[in-house]
Design a protein around this motif. Sequence first.
Motif, mmCIF file in Angstrom:
data_model
loop_
_atom_site.group_PDB
_atom_site.id
_atom_site.type_symbol
_atom_site.label_atom_id
_atom_site.label_comp_id
_atom_site.label_asym_id
_atom_site.label_seq_id
_atom_site.Cartn_x
_atom_site.Cartn_y
_atom_site.Cartn_z
ATOM 1 N N LYS A 131 49.921 53.397 42.792
ATOM 2 C CA LYS A 131 50.016 52.547 43.989
ATOM 3 C C LYS A 131 50.419 51.120 43.614
ATOM 4 N N PRO A 132 51.393 50.566 44.347
ATOM 5 C CA PRO A 132 51.749 49.159 44.152
ATOM 6 C C PRO A 132 50.959 48.237 45.070
ATOM 7 N N MET A 133 50.356 48.804 46.114
ATOM 8 C CA MET A 133 49.615 48.043 47.126
ATOM 9 C C MET A 133 48.395 48.851 47.559
ATOM 10 N N ASN A 134 47.402 48.149 48.077
ATOM 11 C CA ASN A 134 46.204 48.818 48.593
ATOM 12 C C ASN A 134 46.262 49.064 50.096
ATOM 13 N N CYS A 135 47.170 48.364 50.801
ATOM 14 C CA CYS A 135 47.109 48.375 52.258
ATOM 15 C C CYS A 135 47.228 49.764 52.889
ATOM 16 N N PRO A 136 48.117 50.673 52.415
ATOM 17 C CA PRO A 136 48.186 51.971 53.095
ATOM 18 C C PRO A 136 46.882 52.755 53.037
ATOM 19 N N PHE A 137 46.117 52.585 51.968
ATOM 20 C CA PHE A 137 44.845 53.305 51.822
ATOM 21 C C PHE A 137 43.817 52.779 52.825
ATOM 22 N N HIS A 138 43.798 51.466 53.008
ATOM 23 C CA HIS A 138 42.866 50.883 53.971
ATOM 24 C C HIS A 138 43.234 51.289 55.397
ATOM 25 N N ILE A 139 44.520 51.431 55.636
ATOM 26 C CA ILE A 139 44.970 51.895 56.952
ATOM 27 C C ILE A 139 44.440 53.300 57.238
ATOM 28 N N SER A 178 30.286 37.056 54.756
ATOM 29 C CA SER A 178 31.275 36.808 55.809
ATOM 30 C C SER A 178 31.664 38.061 56.576
ATOM 31 N N GLY A 179 30.897 39.132 56.409
ATOM 32 C CA GLY A 179 31.091 40.297 57.252
ATOM 33 C C GLY A 179 32.156 41.275 56.816
ATOM 34 N N TYR A 180 32.465 41.317 55.526
ATOM 35 C CA TYR A 180 33.438 42.284 55.017
ATOM 36 C C TYR A 180 32.725 43.557 54.573
ATOM 37 N N ASP A 181 33.406 44.695 54.759
ATOM 38 C CA ASP A 181 32.906 45.983 54.285
ATOM 39 C C ASP A 181 33.681 46.382 53.027
ATOM 40 N N PHE A 182 32.953 46.864 52.011
ATOM 41 C CA PHE A 182 33.594 47.227 50.751
ATOM 42 C C PHE A 182 34.079 48.667 50.799
ATOM 43 N N VAL A 183 35.306 48.872 50.339
ATOM 44 C CA VAL A 183 35.890 50.204 50.296
ATOM 45 C C VAL A 183 36.480 50.430 48.900
ATOM 46 N N TYR A 184 36.816 51.677 48.625
ATOM 47 C CA TYR A 184 37.429 52.046 47.344
ATOM 48 C C TYR A 184 38.547 53.046 47.610
ATOM 49 N N SER A 185 39.603 52.969 46.824
ATOM 50 C CA SER A 185 40.720 53.900 47.002
ATOM 51 C C SER A 185 41.271 54.309 45.643
ATOM 52 N N PRO A 186 41.940 55.469 45.569
ATOM 53 C CA PRO A 186 42.459 55.966 44.288
ATOM 54 C C PRO A 186 43.660 55.159 43.811
ATOM 55 N N HIS A 187 44.031 55.392 42.557
ATOM 56 C CA HIS A 187 45.130 54.652 41.946
ATOM 57 C C HIS A 187 46.476 55.325 42.181
ATOM 58 N N ILE A 188 46.486 56.491 42.775
ATOM 59 C CA ILE A 188 47.704 57.285 42.867
ATOM 60 C C ILE A 188 47.738 57.994 44.215
ATOM 61 N N SER A 189 48.946 58.245 44.710
ATOM 62 C CA SER A 189 49.065 58.905 46.010
ATOM 63 C C SER A 189 50.375 59.676 46.083
ATOM 64 N N LYS A 190 50.415 60.654 46.987
ATOM 65 C CA LYS A 190 51.652 61.360 47.268
ATOM 66 C C LYS A 190 52.679 60.392 47.845
ATOM 67 N N SER A 191 53.934 60.706 47.621
ATOM 68 C CA SER A 191 55.009 59.803 48.027
ATOM 69 C C SER A 191 55.045 59.582 49.531
ATOM 70 N N ASN A 192 54.604 60.553 50.301
ATOM 71 C CA ASN A 192 54.706 60.454 51.754
ATOM 72 C C ASN A 192 53.988 59.217 52.297
ATOM 73 N N LEU A 193 52.881 58.835 51.663
ATOM 74 C CA LEU A 193 52.136 57.668 52.127
ATOM 75 C C LEU A 193 53.003 56.419 52.050
ATOM 76 N N PHE A 194 53.747 56.278 50.952
ATOM 77 C CA PHE A 194 54.568 55.086 50.764
ATOM 78 C C PHE A 194 55.887 55.179 51.524
ATOM 79 N N GLU A 195 56.255 56.381 51.944
ATOM 80 C CA GLU A 195 57.402 56.517 52.842
ATOM 81 C C GLU A 195 57.039 56.019 54.233
ATOM 82 N N ILE A 196 55.843 56.387 54.684
ATOM 83 C CA ILE A 196 55.394 55.917 56.006
ATOM 84 C C ILE A 196 55.228 54.401 56.008
#
Length: 633
Positions: free
Chosen positions: A322-330, A267-285
């Motif tokens: 990370k509680p969500m994956n969306c900021p990493f995909h962004i 169905s035309g999806y691209d596979f990506v991978y992201s880490p399990h942890i991030s600096k707080s600034n990402l989740f502030e944004i």
Amino acid sequence: MRVNGELRDLAHLLNDGDEVEGVAIASADGLNILRHSAAHVLAQAVQNINPEAKLGIGPPIKDGFYYDFDVETSFTPEDLKALEKSMEKIIKSGQRFIRRVTTDGEAKVELSAEPYKLELIGLKGSELGEGAAEVGSGDLTIYDNVDPQTGATVWKDLCRGPHLPNTRMIGNGFALTRVASAYWRGNENNKQLQRIYGTAWPTKDELRAHQERLEEAARRDHRRLGVDLDLFSFPEEIGSGLAVFHPKGGIMRRVMEDYSRKRHEESGYDFVYSPHISKSNLFEISGHLQTYADGMFPPIRMDEELDEQGNIKKAGQDYYLKPMNCPFHILIYRSQPRSYRDLPLRMFEFGTVYRNEKSGVLHGLTRVRGLTQDDAHLFVTKENMEQELTDVLSFVLGLLKDYGLNDFYLELSTKEEGNPKFVGSDDIWKTATATLEKVAADSGLELIPDPGGAAFYGPKISVQARDAIGRTWQMSTIQLDFNLPERFDLEYTSAEGTKERPVMIHRALFGSVERFFGVLTEHYAGHFPPWLAPVQVVCVPIADAFSDYLHGIAAELRKSGVRITVDDSDDRMQKKIRNHTMNKVPFMLIAGEEDQKAGAVSFRFRDGTQENGILVAEAIERILGAIRDKVQV
């Protein structure tokens, strides 16, 4: 009855022009009134037996009710039996529920011996929490239980109502079910009370039917089946809400995920991978720290350096699981310039996230602290978002059907006006909500509103699936988001060369792999269709002499990817058959001397039926066909 859209008691005085609508006791509103009335009778019974018991709250809930009590000694199963007998007497006495408007001051005098009721008096709006069944934004009211013979009040409770006209209408379709502990008003900093749960139905037959459904649900409980079938466990050494999948569960999970990957690729999806942890600034944004901090694990302080005296030489940074994956995909989207030709851009990940769930809500695989989401984020233009949402919903429903779920309806979750949790302008929310509502309506499925249930950044459609015994599970969510692209300043170049803002669609199909695994286990009661079953075929020789014959058949099936074993153990044949039946293996191939001479097997199914003398070629084709066509056997 319902007066001008509001539920009222039959004693409510009508005014000229009022619109009145009857409420049937079998309706959702009627059942809530029945169960709320039963909760009051329970509380009266408790104080009849133990006058020192202090009252908490007693609302109706799905399929039942509960009431909280502050008592010195915990309730026992024997206590529940005695309370049911006391309730029966109260119900048969036909006490009338009489609503009475009072003031804060008068109520405090009347209920001076009830500290928890006193705390509720005067609270309004969001302060109420679990106390909303007792007091509200309108008049403060007390309900008196009045003896029909003497007219005397025999018991009273602070309550919004409404209630049945009298206790006799509760009938005999009720039962007390269990006792649990609960913090007052749901706050773990408050005192722990005793909560008695019960259920109430219009008739005894409906009560029995409900109890049978509960018994069937208990037989299907994925927590028990997970142990019985050796699929997964929750070792205490790891921690609550954190599962490990055993080899059989791992096989089944891999099959689920592999099939999902295949369908996404098609169905035309691209596979990506992201880490399990991030600096707080990402989740502030992203806004998660402002709106979702209670659901996140505490920060981990990193990169801090100290001098020889122990003073901070270099300030550290807070990192979060990370509680969500969306900021990493962004951030992946933002990693390079994007053109309208790149859109829609569909990113997919089996991304493990972590939620700091309270221990009291953890429940097997369906509510955990570590979960893997089959998470997709689609970046689209405003012009193609409606078509993309339509395609996503169709894709979601088709894939769920492949896993054996076929009975759906939709919920449309929208924002609650005035709630600061929801970010973004009203115009954006109206556009997003209207688009989702149209897509949901066009699907032809039943659509139920869910006011206030939206994510903080946008409205969502939830796909609700009914399982084999009629229970509803929230499956896929499709969320339309104008806000995160704004927060992260996402852009694409339009055909006219201007910079435009993409729209983001969040979509989790399973919800989480763990939860979906638990739902499927209960839906199938562990009798997984052959394509999902950890072990698809077991070969059972009647005697050791026929083991090699079955090993040859197993080798042929194994070439086609079939998960097959030959039971060469020392157990007697009947015990082998019983063991593999209990393990819910879809197919057993049994062979003895006549089978070997004829190039055949006895074909046994897990329901106990058996077909003898089936040629090997036919047996292989039947097995491969059942797996290929994803049928249940």
